[in-house]
Design a protein around this motif. Structure first.
Motif, short mmCIF file in Angstrom:
data_model
loop_
_atom_site.label_atom_id
_atom_site.label_comp_id
_atom_site.label_asym_id
_atom_site.label_seq_id
_atom_site.Cartn_x
_atom_site.Cartn_y
_atom_site.Cartn_z
N ARG A 166 0.83 -1.20 0.00
CA ARG A 166 0.00 0.00 0.00
C ARG A 166 0.87 1.26 0.00
NH1 ARG A 166 -2.86 -3.15 3.67
NH2 ARG A 166 -2.00 -2.01 5.44
N LYS A 167 1.96 1.22 0.76
CA LYS A 167 2.89 2.35 0.80
C LYS A 167 3.49 2.59 -0.58
CE LYS A 167 7.40 3.43 2.83
NZ LYS A 167 8.44 2.95 3.77
N ARG A 201 1.02 4.24 -2.88
CA ARG A 201 0.87 5.67 -2.60
C ARG A 201 2.05 6.45 -3.14
NH1 ARG A 201 -2.85 7.75 1.50
NH2 ARG A 201 -4.22 6.03 2.03
N THR A 221 0.33 13.08 -0.56
CA THR A 221 0.16 11.65 -0.83
C THR A 221 1.37 10.86 -0.35
OG1 THR A 221 -1.20 12.16 -2.77
CG2 THR A 221 -0.26 9.95 -2.66
N ALA A 239 1.84 8.01 2.80
CA ALA A 239 2.39 6.68 2.59
C ALA A 239 3.19 6.23 3.81
CB ALA A 239 3.27 6.65 1.35
#
Length: 167
Positions: free
Chosen positions: A116-117, A120, A160, A164
């Motif tokens: 997910r990081k 982002r 954004t 992250a």
């Protein structure tokens, strides 16, 4: 050159330079995050293979225990000792299986979080590149609206990327 002729474009050029550095930094962080995801996936695969091996060994021990019971119908001391040793080994494999399963779950969780990081960071890089393009259009059209849109996209990129690291 254009910025020297029109002093209002100096800010645009400076913004583009800052955005270029940000894009490079974000890209590097994104690549590192994706590499970490791949490393964790490799570790997860290792634990899955280890789990299969332990399960196979435990099953083989259970078959061996049944075979000893059939073949050694009279319970001599050697058969009893062999059964006890194999039973202990099977218990050890059962505990190791549980440990491997827990480690695999932890690694899967970490992998998903880092993935997910990385996503982002990829989005942040895209926004930063978009900001660069918008600022470039400003140099061509000399319309301040494109520069402002580029600044907004650059700020959105930074936000954004910061999120992250907060998740």
């Amino acid at each position: 050159e254009i910025a020297h002729g029109d002093k209002t474009l100096g800010r645009v050029s400076l913004t583009m330079a800052v955005l270029a550095v940000c894009a490079a930094a974000i890209s590097t962080m994104g690549h590192r995050a994706h590499n970490e995801v791949l490393l964790l996936q490799t570790q997860v695969n290792f634990h899955k293979a280890e789990l299969i091996g332990q399960s196979t060994q435990r099953h083989a021990n259970e078959v061996l225990l049944r075979s000893i019971s059939v073949l050694a119908s009279h319970n001599n001391s050697e058969a009893v000792a062999a059964r006890e040793e194999i039973r202990k080994e099977s218990e050890r494999y059962l505990h190791e299986e549980e440990r491997s399963r827990l480690e695999e779950e932890r690694l899967e969780h970490d992998k998903e979080r880092i993935h997910r990081k990385a996503n982002r960071l990829d989005l942040g890089e895209l926004l930063c590149e978009m900001a660069l393009v918008l600022c470039s259009i400003t140099l061509l059209t000399r319309q301040k609206a494109y520069w402002l849109a580029g600044v907004v996209a650059g700020v959105a990129s930074v936000i954004t990327c910061v999120t992250a690291f907060l998740s």
